[in-house]
Design an enzyme around this catalytic site. Structure first.
Site, short mmCIF file in Angstrom:
data_model
loop_
_atom_site.label_atom_id
_atom_site.label_comp_id
_atom_site.label_asym_id
_atom_site.label_seq_id
_atom_site.Cartn_x
_atom_site.Cartn_y
_atom_site.Cartn_z
N ARG A 29 10.21 -0.50 13.73
CA ARG A 29 9.76 -1.58 14.59
C ARG A 29 10.53 -1.60 15.90
O ARG A 29 11.76 -1.49 15.91
CB ARG A 29 9.98 -2.92 13.90
CG ARG A 29 8.69 -3.52 13.41
CD ARG A 29 8.88 -4.89 12.82
NE ARG A 29 7.77 -5.15 11.91
CZ ARG A 29 7.69 -6.15 11.10
NH1 ARG A 29 8.68 -7.03 11.05
NH2 ARG A 29 6.65 -6.31 10.32
N GLU A 45 3.31 4.26 9.35
CA GLU A 45 2.06 3.84 8.72
C GLU A 45 1.54 4.87 7.73
O GLU A 45 1.03 4.53 6.66
CB GLU A 45 0.99 3.55 9.78
CG GLU A 45 1.25 2.28 10.59
CD GLU A 45 1.24 1.02 9.75
OE1 GLU A 45 0.68 1.04 8.64
OE2 GLU A 45 1.81 0.01 10.20
N GLN A 50 0.09 3.43 0.29
CA GLN A 50 0.29 3.49 -1.16
C GLN A 50 1.77 3.54 -1.55
O GLN A 50 2.11 3.91 -2.68
CB GLN A 50 -0.42 4.72 -1.75
CG GLN A 50 -1.89 4.83 -1.43
CD GLN A 50 -2.71 3.72 -2.07
OE1 GLN A 50 -2.39 3.28 -3.15
NE2 GLN A 50 -3.74 3.29 -1.39
N THR A 51 2.67 3.16 -0.63
CA THR A 51 4.11 3.24 -0.90
C THR A 51 4.79 2.00 -0.34
O THR A 51 4.41 1.51 0.71
CB THR A 51 4.71 4.50 -0.26
OG1 THR A 51 3.89 5.63 -0.54
CG2 THR A 51 6.11 4.78 -0.79
N GLY A 89 4.90 11.37 -2.77
CA GLY A 89 3.59 11.37 -3.41
C GLY A 89 2.44 11.50 -2.44
O GLY A 89 2.62 11.51 -1.22
N TYR A 126 -7.85 1.64 9.10
CA TYR A 126 -6.65 0.81 9.06
C TYR A 126 -5.55 1.38 9.96
O TYR A 126 -4.96 0.68 10.78
CB TYR A 126 -6.11 0.66 7.64
CG TYR A 126 -4.70 0.13 7.65
CD1 TYR A 126 -4.45 -1.22 7.87
CD2 TYR A 126 -3.61 0.99 7.55
CE1 TYR A 126 -3.16 -1.71 7.95
CE2 TYR A 126 -2.31 0.52 7.63
CZ TYR A 126 -2.10 -0.84 7.84
OH TYR A 126 -0.81 -1.31 7.94
N ASP A 144 -4.33 -4.60 5.77
CA ASP A 144 -3.74 -3.96 4.60
C ASP A 144 -3.76 -4.94 3.42
O ASP A 144 -4.38 -6.01 3.49
CB ASP A 144 -2.31 -3.49 4.91
CG ASP A 144 -1.31 -4.64 5.05
OD1 ASP A 144 -1.75 -5.81 5.16
OD2 ASP A 144 -0.10 -4.37 5.05
N CYS A 200 3.68 -15.24 1.42
CA CYS A 200 2.41 -15.28 0.69
C CYS A 200 2.35 -14.10 -0.27
O CYS A 200 1.44 -13.26 -0.21
CB CYS A 200 1.25 -15.26 1.69
SG CYS A 200 -0.33 -15.79 0.98
N CYS A 207 4.48 -21.56 -0.64
CA CYS A 207 3.64 -22.32 0.29
C CYS A 207 4.42 -23.37 1.08
O CYS A 207 4.01 -23.76 2.17
CB CYS A 207 2.48 -22.98 -0.46
SG CYS A 207 1.40 -21.81 -1.32
N CYS A 210 5.40 -21.85 4.37
CA CYS A 210 4.37 -21.07 5.08
C CYS A 210 3.95 -21.80 6.35
O CYS A 210 3.59 -22.99 6.32
CB CYS A 210 3.16 -20.87 4.18
SG CYS A 210 1.80 -20.00 5.01
N CYS A 216 -4.58 -23.73 5.00
CA CYS A 216 -4.96 -22.81 3.92
C CYS A 216 -5.85 -23.53 2.92
O CYS A 216 -5.42 -24.46 2.23
CB CYS A 216 -3.70 -22.28 3.23
SG CYS A 216 -4.03 -21.16 1.85
#
Length: 346
Positions: A29, A45, A50-51, A89, A126, A144, A200, A207, A210, A216
């Site tokens: 970041r 990304e 999947q990780t 993987g 994505y 995602d 979340c 909550c 949040c 919500c």
């Protein structure tokens, strides 16, 4: 089917203000006020597919040290890239990573439009939206699992996955219509990622803290912790195999390279048949779960004074092999150590 009401979208400014106070500090970041590097965004990304973040961090650091720019990555061999990827993987990602780097270098840099990004190897909707929003400030939203969960709860979408995926994605994309979200699409996307990852959460959402709790519908209906609804997955089929661990006196192990396509494509692996006649010792079994099946691997190990000439080999402790092969190597070494202990105690 759930009817989604968009009459009152949650204000992006509330989420952004929360994010600026509570943002996670992740190595890929950009710091507040800095411009995001598309290479770093893209690399993270692809690794995060999947990780989980905790798994990706050390791999990201290793890749960045070895390939500080997309030019360095493109210049590496695909075998080097796959070796560094070992353990993450989904190895097709590593091959596509290399192809994509070469394509980006050939065109002089990452495209700054969604269509151009979608044309690159290994980049789907994505990932294109993630790079577009975070690196180029395009007014798009990457959706995602975190964003899907937040959205399902915000709009109380009770239809089960996977059938509800399209309607949840459509609802999520409405969130970027807020003028504050469009003014800072990269921060807004990352704010949603962080909201889903830290507040979340899948179980026991917090909550009370949040920033969007008052907006919500799932929270208002008392459904937040039950959403999104998921259909129970069918049990994975189980397969069986054998791995042969042949070591020399210096603890080098025989390896083979898989064909470039298919399961563990291009990776170094253990032989599935005995590479030579030897006194093979049973070393137990290891279990590993792939995307579409579970594998039980019987491990056999032998030690010889010298490995056959011309074979691929690597030191057993640092062999660049995928996780399932590392499990087999660990089992083989443990069996040999126990055998040595038994002999010494006899």
């Amino acid at each position: 089917m759930t009817t989604v009401s968009y009459s009152s979208l949650p204000p992006a400014r509330k989420l952004l203000n929360w994010y600026y106070r509570h943002r996670r500090h992740l190595p890929w970041r950009a710091a507040p006020g800095d411009v995001a590097d598309p290479y770093r965004v893209w690399l993270s990304e692809i690794m995060l597919q999947q990780t989980v973040v905790a798994t990706v961090r050390p791999y990201y650091d290793k890749f960045l040290a070895a390939y500080p720019t997309v030019t360095h990555l493109a210049a590496a061999s695909v075998e080097e890239v796959c070796a560094l990827w070992a353990g993450l993987g989904y190895y097709a990602r590593a091959r596509n990573l290399h192809k994509c780097a070469q394509a980006v270098v050939a065109m002089g840099g990452f495209p700054d439009c969604i269509e151009g990004l979608r044309g690159l190897p290994g980049i789907g909707p994505y990932t294109a939206n993630a790079i577009g929003a975070i690196a180029f400030s395009l007014p798009v939203l990457p959706v995602d699992g975190n964003v899907e969960r937040v959205t399902a709860r915000l709009f109380a979408i009770t239809d089960p996955f996977p059938g509800a995926k399209k309607s949840i994605t459509k609802a999520a994309e409405r969130l970027i219509e807020d003028k504050d979200a469009r003014a800072a699409p990269g921060d807004f996307a990352q704010a949603l990622f962080d909201l889903g990852a830290t507040v979340c959460t899948p179980k026991s959402p917090n909550c009370l803290i949040c920033p969007w709790a008052a907006h919500c519908q799932g929270q208002a209906d008392g459904l937040a912790d039950t959403l999104p609804v998921k259909v129970k997955k069918a049990e994975r089929p189980r397969r069986e195999g054998v791995a042969y661990v042949l070591l020399d006196k210096a603890n080098n192990v025989v390896l083979l390279r898989r064909p470039p396509h298919g399961l563990l494509g291009g990776m170094l692996v253990l032989p599935e048949v005995p590479p030579i006649m030897a006194r093979w010792r049973q070393a137990g079994t290891v279990e590993h779960v792939f995307t579409h099946f579970a594998l039980t691997l019987t491990v056999r190990v032998a030690r010889v004074s010298a490995l056959p000439e011309g074979v691929l080999s690597a030191p057993v402790g640092s062999a660049p092999v995928p996780s399932v092969m590392r499990k087999a190597l660990d089992a083989a070494c443990l069996a040999l150590n126990h055998a040595g202990d038994d002999k010494r105690s006899a």
